[in-house]
Design a protein around this motif. Structure first.
Motif, PDB file in Angstrom:
ATOM      1  N   ASN A  11      11.989 -38.419  49.417  1.00 25.27           N
ATOM      2  CA  ASN A  11      13.421 -38.740  49.518  1.00 25.27           C
ATOM      3  C   ASN A  11      13.831 -39.877  48.588  1.00 25.27           C
ATOM      4  O   ASN A  11      15.008 -40.239  48.536  1.00 25.27           O
ATOM      5  CB  ASN A  11      13.782 -39.128  50.953  1.00 25.27           C
ATOM      6  CG  ASN A  11      13.559 -37.988  51.918  1.00 25.27           C
ATOM      7  OD1 ASN A  11      13.723 -36.829  51.551  1.00 25.27           O
ATOM      8  ND2 ASN A  11      13.184 -38.307  53.152  1.00 25.27           N
ATOM      9  N   CYS A  12      12.887 -40.429  47.864  1.00 30.29           N
ATOM     10  CA  CYS A  12      13.212 -41.535  46.957  1.00 30.29           C
ATOM     11  C   CYS A  12      13.756 -40.973  45.643  1.00 30.29           C
ATOM     12  O   CYS A  12      13.213 -40.000  45.099  1.00 30.29           O
ATOM     13  CB  CYS A  12      11.976 -42.388  46.684  1.00 30.29           C
ATOM     14  SG  CYS A  12      12.311 -43.725  45.503  1.00 30.29           S
ATOM     15  N   GLU A  45      17.044 -44.252  48.532  1.00 30.06           N
ATOM     16  CA  GLU A  45      17.255 -42.877  48.989  1.00 30.06           C
ATOM     17  C   GLU A  45      18.081 -42.095  47.972  1.00 30.06           C
ATOM     18  O   GLU A  45      19.004 -42.636  47.346  1.00 30.06           O
ATOM     19  CB  GLU A  45      17.956 -42.885  50.354  1.00 30.06           C
ATOM     20  CG  GLU A  45      17.895 -41.535  51.038  1.00 30.06           C
ATOM     21  CD  GLU A  45      18.414 -41.588  52.472  1.00 30.06           C
ATOM     22  OE1 GLU A  45      19.134 -42.538  52.836  1.00 30.06           O
ATOM     23  OE2 GLU A  45      18.077 -40.652  53.221  1.00 30.06           O
ATOM     24  N   LYS A  46      17.749 -40.828  47.810  1.00 33.07           N
ATOM     25  CA  LYS A  46      18.492 -39.963  46.890  1.00 33.07           C
ATOM     26  C   LYS A  46      19.967 -39.904  47.279  1.00 33.07           C
ATOM     27  O   LYS A  46      20.302 -39.945  48.460  1.00 33.07           O
ATOM     28  CB  LYS A  46      17.905 -38.552  46.900  1.00 33.07           C
ATOM     29  CG  LYS A  46      16.605 -38.476  46.132  1.00 33.07           C
ATOM     30  CD  LYS A  46      16.006 -37.094  46.116  1.00 33.07           C
ATOM     31  CE  LYS A  46      14.761 -37.142  45.242  1.00 33.07           C
ATOM     32  NZ  LYS A  46      13.808 -36.095  45.521  1.00 33.07           N
ATOM     33  N   ARG A 104       6.338 -39.734  53.474  1.00 30.52           N
ATOM     34  CA  ARG A 104       6.874 -38.381  53.277  1.00 30.52           C
ATOM     35  C   ARG A 104       8.270 -38.213  53.879  1.00 30.52           C
ATOM     36  O   ARG A 104       9.114 -37.544  53.294  1.00 30.52           O
ATOM     37  CB  ARG A 104       5.909 -37.341  53.862  1.00 30.52           C
ATOM     38  CG  ARG A 104       6.304 -35.912  53.584  1.00 30.52           C
ATOM     39  CD  ARG A 104       5.176 -34.955  53.863  1.00 30.52           C
ATOM     40  NE  ARG A 104       4.127 -35.051  52.856  1.00 30.52           N
ATOM     41  CZ  ARG A 104       4.137 -34.405  51.692  1.00 30.52           C
ATOM     42  NH1 ARG A 104       5.138 -33.628  51.391  1.00 30.52           N
ATOM     43  NH2 ARG A 104       3.146 -34.542  50.846  1.00 30.52           N
ATOM     44  N   SER A 105       8.527 -38.831  55.019  1.00 29.55           N
ATOM     45  CA  SER A 105       9.851 -38.657  55.624  1.00 29.55           C
ATOM     46  C   SER A 105      10.681 -39.939  55.572  1.00 29.55           C
ATOM     47  O   SER A 105      11.660 -40.082  56.300  1.00 29.55           O
ATOM     48  CB  SER A 105       9.718 -38.146  57.055  1.00 29.55           C
ATOM     49  OG  SER A 105       8.866 -39.016  57.772  1.00 29.55           O
ATOM     50  N   SER A 107      13.333 -42.747  54.786  1.00 26.23           N
ATOM     51  CA  SER A 107      14.722 -42.787  54.331  1.00 26.23           C
ATOM     52  C   SER A 107      15.105 -44.202  53.906  1.00 26.23           C
ATOM     53  O   SER A 107      16.234 -44.474  53.528  1.00 26.23           O
ATOM     54  CB  SER A 107      15.663 -42.290  55.426  1.00 26.23           C
ATOM     55  OG  SER A 107      15.474 -43.060  56.593  1.00 26.23           O
TER      56      SER A 107
END
Ligand code: SF4
Length: 119
Positions: A11-12, A45-46, A104-105, A107
């Motif tokens: 999510n980065c 975060e994206k 992995r998850s 935020s």
């Protein structure tokens, strides 16, 4: 110094196929005694805000090299690190080769950690 680094914090905004496209990252964890007490402080975060941040910290040379070396890791950031009790920390610069950032998850940066930390 740019040592090989991989990262599963998908999510980065800097994450590109489990590699990091940032020019520089900072790992925090000044009082860390385990890897879970470290974070990649550079995680963003994206999203629209993230896209702007990405532009300000791009490893353009590494990204071009990576385009031509798809099967190897030619794109790694410079790593500064505040976790001074880590054996790889030399004057706040990481000297480990094969650094693994996980999250992995995640935020936010607090959901990431440097798995390569070793006291
Ligand atoms: S979490 Fe850190 S190491 Fe991973 S892609 Fe983002 S900036 Fe790079």
């Amino acid at each position: 110094m740019r040592n090989a680094l991989s990262c599963d914090a998908l999510n980065c905004v800097h994450n590109a196929n489990n590699l990091c496209s940032a020019d520089r990252i900072n790992v925090d964890g000044m009082n860390a005694s385990t890897s879970s007490q470290t974070n990649c402080e550079t995680f963003v975060e994206k999203g629209i805000k993230g896209a702007f941040t990405n532009m300000m910290n791009m490893n353009v040379q590494g990204e071009v090299k990576q385009l031509f070396n798809k099967n190897s890791n030619s794109m790694s950031p410079e790593i500064t690190c505040e976790a001074t009790s880590c054996m790889h920390n030399i004057d706040n610069v990481c000297d480990a080769n094969g650094v693994q950032i996980i999250g992995r998850s995640a935020s936010s940066s607090s959901g990431t950690e440097c798995e390569t930390f070793k006291k």
